[in-house]
Design a protein around this motif. Structure first.
Motif, PDB file in Angstrom:
ATOM      1  N   ALA A   1      -4.902  -0.140 -94.747  1.00  0.00           N
ATOM      2  CA  ALA A   1      -5.559  -1.096 -94.111  1.00  0.00           C
ATOM      3  C   ALA A   1      -5.899  -2.365 -94.823  1.00  0.00           C
ATOM      4  N   ALA A   2      -6.069  -2.094 -96.194  1.00  0.00           N
ATOM      5  CA  ALA A   2      -6.458  -3.197 -96.964  1.00  0.00           C
ATOM      6  C   ALA A   2      -5.029  -4.281 -96.975  1.00  0.00           C
ATOM      7  N   SER A   3      -3.896  -3.526 -96.881  1.00  0.00           N
ATOM      8  CA  SER A   3      -2.783  -4.494 -97.081  1.00  0.00           C
ATOM      9  C   SER A   3      -2.270  -5.112 -95.671  1.00  0.00           C
ATOM     10  N   ASN A   4      -2.598  -4.340 -94.535  1.00  0.00           N
ATOM     11  CA  ASN A   4      -2.663  -4.848 -93.358  1.00  0.00           C
ATOM     12  C   ASN A   4      -3.445  -6.152 -93.281  1.00  0.00           C
ATOM     13  N   ARG A   5      -4.681  -6.036 -93.638  1.00  0.00           N
ATOM     14  CA  ARG A   5      -5.761  -7.399 -93.626  1.00  0.00           C
ATOM     15  C   ARG A   5      -5.430  -8.349 -94.363  1.00  0.00           C
ATOM     16  N   SER A   6      -4.773  -7.739 -95.623  1.00  0.00           N
ATOM     17  CA  SER A   6      -4.294  -9.303 -96.393  1.00  0.00           C
ATOM     18  C   SER A   6      -3.414  -9.939 -95.937  1.00  0.00           C
ATOM     19  N   LYS A   7      -2.247  -9.201 -95.150  1.00  0.00           N
ATOM     20  CA  LYS A   7      -1.163  -9.886 -94.634  1.00  0.00           C
ATOM     21  C   LYS A   7      -1.499 -10.530 -93.347  1.00  0.00           C
ATOM     22  N   ALA A   8      -2.475  -9.778 -92.600  1.00  0.00           N
ATOM     23  CA  ALA A   8      -2.818 -10.615 -91.373  1.00  0.00           C
ATOM     24  C   ALA A   8      -1.683 -11.024 -90.599  1.00  0.00           C
ATOM     25  N   ASP A   9      -1.404 -12.194 -90.106  1.00  0.00           N
ATOM     26  CA  ASP A   9      -0.341 -12.695 -89.403  1.00  0.00           C
ATOM     27  C   ASP A   9       0.402 -13.608 -90.402  1.00  0.00           C
ATOM     28  N   GLN A  10       0.600 -13.389 -91.427  1.00  0.00           N
ATOM     29  CA  GLN A  10       1.474 -14.377 -92.331  1.00  0.00           C
ATOM     30  C   GLN A  10       2.750 -13.943 -92.404  1.00  0.00           C
TER      31      GLN A  10
END
Length: 116
Positions: free
Chosen positions: A81-90
Protein backbone atom coordinates in the motif's frame (compact mmCIF):
# COMPACT_ATOMS: atom_id res chain seq x y z
CA UNK A 1 17.43 46.05 -18.67
CA UNK A 2 21.08 47.05 -18.45
CA UNK A 3 20.35 49.31 -15.47
CA UNK A 4 18.56 46.48 -13.67
CA UNK A 5 21.44 44.11 -14.36
CA UNK A 6 24.00 46.65 -13.19
CA UNK A 7 22.02 47.21 -9.99
CA UNK A 8 22.11 43.54 -8.96
CA UNK A 9 24.41 42.93 -5.98
CA UNK A 10 27.32 40.58 -6.65
CA UNK A 11 28.59 38.24 -3.94
CA UNK A 12 31.04 35.36 -3.86
CA UNK A 13 29.21 32.05 -4.00
CA UNK A 14 29.10 30.04 -0.78
CA UNK A 15 27.72 26.51 -1.04
CA UNK A 16 28.36 25.69 2.62
CA UNK A 17 25.43 23.70 3.95
CA UNK A 18 23.60 23.64 0.61
CA UNK A 19 21.09 20.82 0.27
CA UNK A 20 18.83 20.59 -2.76
CA UNK A 21 15.99 19.15 -0.68
CA UNK A 22 15.88 22.39 1.34
CA UNK A 23 13.87 23.80 -1.58
CA UNK A 24 10.41 22.26 -1.61
CA UNK A 25 9.13 22.30 -5.15
CA UNK A 26 6.58 20.81 -7.49
CA UNK A 27 3.67 21.33 -5.12
CA UNK A 28 0.01 21.12 -6.11
CA UNK A 29 -0.95 24.59 -4.84
CA UNK A 30 -4.49 24.60 -6.25
CA UNK A 31 -5.11 20.93 -5.33
CA UNK A 32 -6.18 19.97 -8.86
CA UNK A 33 -3.85 16.97 -9.10
CA UNK A 34 -1.14 18.80 -11.08
CA UNK A 35 2.13 20.01 -9.62
CA UNK A 36 3.57 23.40 -10.54
CA UNK A 37 5.76 21.70 -13.16
CA UNK A 38 2.74 20.01 -14.75
CA UNK A 39 0.77 23.27 -14.69
CA UNK A 40 3.56 25.05 -16.58
CA UNK A 41 3.93 22.20 -19.07
CA UNK A 42 0.18 22.24 -19.74
CA UNK A 43 0.09 26.04 -20.08
CA UNK A 44 2.98 26.09 -22.54
CA UNK A 45 2.09 22.96 -24.51
CA UNK A 46 1.83 23.35 -28.27
CA UNK A 47 -0.87 20.67 -28.28
CA UNK A 48 -3.07 20.63 -25.19
CA UNK A 49 -2.87 17.22 -23.42
CA UNK A 50 -5.87 15.09 -22.44
CA UNK A 51 -5.52 13.86 -18.80
CA UNK A 52 -2.91 11.70 -18.50
CA UNK A 53 -2.67 9.93 -21.83
CA UNK A 54 -6.15 10.34 -23.22
CA UNK A 55 -8.19 8.56 -20.56
CA UNK A 56 -10.41 11.62 -20.32
CA UNK A 57 -11.95 10.52 -23.64
CA UNK A 58 -12.59 6.95 -22.45
CA UNK A 59 -16.00 5.69 -21.46
CA UNK A 60 -16.62 4.48 -17.90
CA UNK A 61 -16.49 0.90 -19.20
CA UNK A 62 -13.09 1.49 -20.84
CA UNK A 63 -11.70 2.97 -17.61
CA UNK A 64 -13.03 0.02 -15.63
CA UNK A 65 -11.48 -2.43 -18.09
CA UNK A 66 -8.14 -0.62 -17.87
CA UNK A 67 -8.17 -0.62 -14.05
CA UNK A 68 -8.85 -4.37 -14.03
CA UNK A 69 -6.64 -5.44 -16.94
CA UNK A 70 -5.29 -8.93 -16.36
CA UNK A 71 -4.77 -9.63 -20.08
CA UNK A 72 -1.02 -9.03 -19.80
CA UNK A 73 1.04 -9.86 -16.72
CA UNK A 74 2.85 -6.51 -17.00
CA UNK A 75 -0.32 -4.42 -16.63
CA UNK A 76 -0.96 -5.00 -12.92
CA UNK A 77 1.49 -6.08 -10.24
CA UNK A 78 1.05 -6.60 -6.51
CA UNK A 79 2.76 -3.92 -4.41
CA UNK A 80 2.54 -2.68 -0.85
CA UNK A 81 0.00 0.00 0.00
CA UNK A 82 2.90 2.36 0.77
CA UNK A 83 4.39 1.87 -2.72
CA UNK A 84 0.99 2.36 -4.31
CA UNK A 85 0.47 5.64 -2.41
CA UNK A 86 4.02 6.76 -3.21
CA UNK A 87 3.52 6.21 -6.94
CA UNK A 88 -0.02 7.62 -7.04
CA UNK A 89 -0.69 8.56 -10.69
CA UNK A 90 2.92 9.36 -11.60
CA UNK A 91 4.71 7.94 -14.62
CA UNK A 92 8.39 6.86 -14.84
CA UNK A 93 9.55 10.43 -15.46
CA UNK A 94 8.62 11.37 -11.90
CA UNK A 95 8.50 8.04 -10.00
CA UNK A 96 10.44 4.80 -10.03
CA UNK A 97 10.14 1.82 -7.67
CA UNK A 98 12.37 1.86 -4.56
CA UNK A 99 14.32 -1.18 -5.84
CA UNK A 100 16.90 0.37 -8.19
CA UNK A 101 17.49 -3.01 -9.85
CA UNK A 102 13.88 -3.01 -11.01
CA UNK A 103 13.88 0.46 -12.67
CA UNK A 104 14.64 -0.78 -16.20
CA UNK A 105 12.04 -3.57 -16.02
CA UNK A 106 9.45 -1.15 -14.63
CA UNK A 107 10.09 1.37 -17.41
CA UNK A 108 9.95 -1.23 -20.17
CA UNK A 109 6.76 -2.73 -18.73
CA UNK A 110 5.25 0.76 -18.55
CA UNK A 111 6.05 1.38 -22.22
CA UNK A 112 4.60 -2.02 -23.16
CA UNK A 113 1.41 -1.25 -21.26
CA UNK A 114 1.06 2.18 -22.90
CA UNK A 115 1.68 0.68 -26.33
CA UNK A 116 -0.87 -2.06 -25.70
Amino acid sequence: MRDALAALPVHDEDRTGYQRDAFRHWVDADKDGCTTRAEVLKAEAVIAPAWDSGASAWSAAEREAYANDVGDERALIAVSAASNRSKADQDPTTWLPPAAGYHWQYATDWVADKTR
